[in-house]
Design a protein around this motif. Sequence first.
Motif, PDB file in Angstrom:
ATOM      1  N   SER A 107      -9.648 -36.414  23.816  1.00 43.92           N
ATOM      2  CA  SER A 107     -10.103 -35.296  24.057  1.00 43.92           C
ATOM      3  C   SER A 107     -10.905 -35.284  25.177  1.00 43.92           C
ATOM      4  O   SER A 107     -11.643 -35.185  25.864  1.00 43.92           O
ATOM      5  N   LEU A 108     -10.538 -33.827  25.581  1.00 45.62           N
ATOM      6  CA  LEU A 108     -11.349 -33.432  26.600  1.00 45.62           C
ATOM      7  C   LEU A 108     -11.184 -31.799  26.810  1.00 45.62           C
ATOM      8  O   LEU A 108     -10.109 -31.115  25.927  1.00 45.62           O
ATOM      9  N   ASP A 109     -11.733 -31.385  27.425  1.00 45.33           N
ATOM     10  CA  ASP A 109     -11.524 -29.385  27.639  1.00 45.33           C
ATOM     11  C   ASP A 109     -11.710 -29.220  28.884  1.00 45.33           C
ATOM     12  O   ASP A 109     -11.967 -29.887  29.494  1.00 45.33           O
ATOM     13  N   ALA A 110     -10.532 -28.389  28.941  1.00 48.64           N
ATOM     14  CA  ALA A 110      -9.874 -28.544  31.032  1.00 48.64           C
ATOM     15  C   ALA A 110      -9.318 -26.590  31.151  1.00 48.64           C
ATOM     16  O   ALA A 110      -9.439 -26.442  30.254  1.00 48.64           O
ATOM     17  N   LEU A 142       4.349 -24.584  31.075  1.00 49.27           N
ATOM     18  CA  LEU A 142       5.260 -25.082  30.016  1.00 49.27           C
ATOM     19  C   LEU A 142       4.215 -26.435  29.955  1.00 49.27           C
ATOM     20  O   LEU A 142       3.478 -26.844  30.375  1.00 49.27           O
ATOM     21  N   VAL A 143       4.120 -26.995  28.405  1.00 49.63           N
ATOM     22  CA  VAL A 143       3.335 -27.964  27.823  1.00 49.63           C
ATOM     23  C   VAL A 143       4.669 -29.196  27.720  1.00 49.63           C
ATOM     24  O   VAL A 143       6.126 -28.874  27.096  1.00 49.63           O
ATOM     25  N   TYR A 170      -9.762 -24.839  26.931  1.00 47.74           N
ATOM     26  CA  TYR A 170      -8.787 -25.536  26.349  1.00 47.74           C
ATOM     27  C   TYR A 170      -9.028 -26.974  26.343  1.00 47.74           C
ATOM     28  O   TYR A 170      -8.840 -27.521  26.499  1.00 47.74           O
ATOM     29  N   HIS A 171      -9.905 -26.672  24.487  1.00 43.87           N
ATOM     30  CA  HIS A 171      -9.561 -28.286  24.204  1.00 43.87           C
ATOM     31  C   HIS A 171      -8.326 -29.017  23.790  1.00 43.87           C
ATOM     32  O   HIS A 171      -7.549 -28.462  22.865  1.00 43.87           O
ATOM     33  N   ILE A 172      -8.229 -30.241  24.615  1.00 41.63           N
ATOM     34  CA  ILE A 172      -6.888 -30.597  24.022  1.00 41.63           C
ATOM     35  C   ILE A 172      -6.885 -32.357  23.812  1.00 41.63           C
ATOM     36  O   ILE A 172      -8.222 -32.689  24.019  1.00 41.63           O
ATOM     37  N   VAL A 173      -6.372 -32.982  22.714  1.00 34.35           N
ATOM     38  CA  VAL A 173      -6.252 -33.440  22.442  1.00 34.35           C
ATOM     39  C   VAL A 173      -5.166 -34.744  21.913  1.00 34.35           C
ATOM     40  O   VAL A 173      -4.257 -33.436  21.877  1.00 34.35           O
ATOM     41  N   VAL A 174      -5.087 -35.760  22.346  1.00 30.75           N
ATOM     42  CA  VAL A 174      -3.849 -36.506  22.078  1.00 30.75           C
ATOM     43  C   VAL A 174      -3.621 -37.513  21.244  1.00 30.75           C
ATOM     44  O   VAL A 174      -5.296 -38.219  21.138  1.00 30.75           O
ATOM     45  N   LYS A 180       4.473 -42.387  16.772  1.00 31.31           N
ATOM     46  CA  LYS A 180       4.495 -40.577  17.475  1.00 31.31           C
ATOM     47  C   LYS A 180       3.838 -40.530  18.277  1.00 31.31           C
ATOM     48  O   LYS A 180       2.376 -41.767  18.534  1.00 31.31           O
ATOM     49  N   ILE A 181       3.375 -39.589  18.858  1.00 33.63           N
ATOM     50  CA  ILE A 181       2.419 -38.992  19.699  1.00 33.63           C
ATOM     51  C   ILE A 181       2.696 -37.398  19.530  1.00 33.63           C
ATOM     52  O   ILE A 181       3.935 -37.157  19.432  1.00 33.63           O
ATOM     53  N   GLN A 182       1.047 -37.599  19.540  1.00 33.73           N
ATOM     54  CA  GLN A 182       1.118 -35.983  18.577  1.00 33.73           C
ATOM     55  C   GLN A 182       0.371 -35.225  20.042  1.00 33.73           C
ATOM     56  O   GLN A 182      -1.044 -35.970  20.157  1.00 33.73           O
ATOM     57  N   ALA A 183      -0.222 -33.254  20.250  1.00 36.56           N
ATOM     58  CA  ALA A 183      -1.257 -33.047  21.187  1.00 36.56           C
ATOM     59  C   ALA A 183      -1.105 -32.106  20.370  1.00 36.56           C
ATOM     60  O   ALA A 183      -0.587 -31.118  19.721  1.00 36.56           O
ATOM     61  N   TRP A 184      -2.403 -31.344  20.461  1.00 36.11           N
ATOM     62  CA  TRP A 184      -2.890 -29.908  20.176  1.00 36.11           C
ATOM     63  C   TRP A 184      -3.982 -29.686  21.324  1.00 36.11           C
ATOM     64  O   TRP A 184      -4.950 -29.955  22.013  1.00 36.11           O
ATOM     65  N   LEU A 185      -3.393 -28.198  21.223  1.00 37.96           N
ATOM     66  CA  LEU A 185      -4.649 -27.461  22.141  1.00 37.96           C
ATOM     67  C   LEU A 185      -5.300 -26.282  21.675  1.00 37.96           C
ATOM     68  O   LEU A 185      -4.471 -25.436  21.045  1.00 37.96           O
TER      69      LEU A 185
END
Length: 234
Positions: A107-110, A142-143, A170-174, A180-185
């Motif tokens: 997790s990080l914020d960018a 693009l994401v 943007y709070h980013i979580v992978v 699976k690979i999942q990701a959130w913004l």
Amino acid sequence: MMRAIICLRTGFQSFLLIGLMLSIFVVEAAPPPASTNAPAVTDTNHWTTNWSSLFDGKSLTNWAVTDFAGHGPVTVEDGKIKIAMGDDLGGINWTNGPLPKTDYEISLDAVKVAGSDFFCGLTFPVANSSCSLIVGGWGGGLVGLSSLDDQDASENETTRSMYLETGHWYHIVVRVTPKKIQAWLGDEKVVDVSIVGRKVSLRPGSIYMSEPLGVATYSTTAELKDFKVRRLEP
């Protein structure tokens, strides 16, 4: 003689009574037993199911400036890592030993400060390989993941076009699991893809210098904060 025996018996009974009282006091004064709650799940690298910070907010301790050709300067200011725009790629990579390879979250914020391309190319371990989540690539909107079956983020089924605002954090979580690979913004899930039977790899080129964990930008100035990792229970 009888009086002596009675006194002796009385004294012995008093001694027993005192001993019993002391025993009760010791039992009552004993500390409570230690908790039997199981500790957090850990692997041999001591990463736990609690979030562990990867950035101290003050320095690049445990990180290196990735030696991309023509990269801009990287500084730490006000609790944030600032990756300044260079000729091409810029970024940081982890230097402090092994990381979880599956069943974990990063997790990080960018934020994009300036520029026209991706402000977060997050490279992370996936089993014995690596993959990158690209946020804001191919002109800024693009994401997706690079790469799946040798198709980069503009070509595989994780490709997603989004409006990504300059100046917005943007709070980013992978999340990586064996399946699976999942990701959130923020609260929005932007990637949810099966990796069973798939080739997971990095896009050809110098992005491999971001392994095992790193953040790259492309012709863009970005800032990062609150970088952390946790293991997931299998």
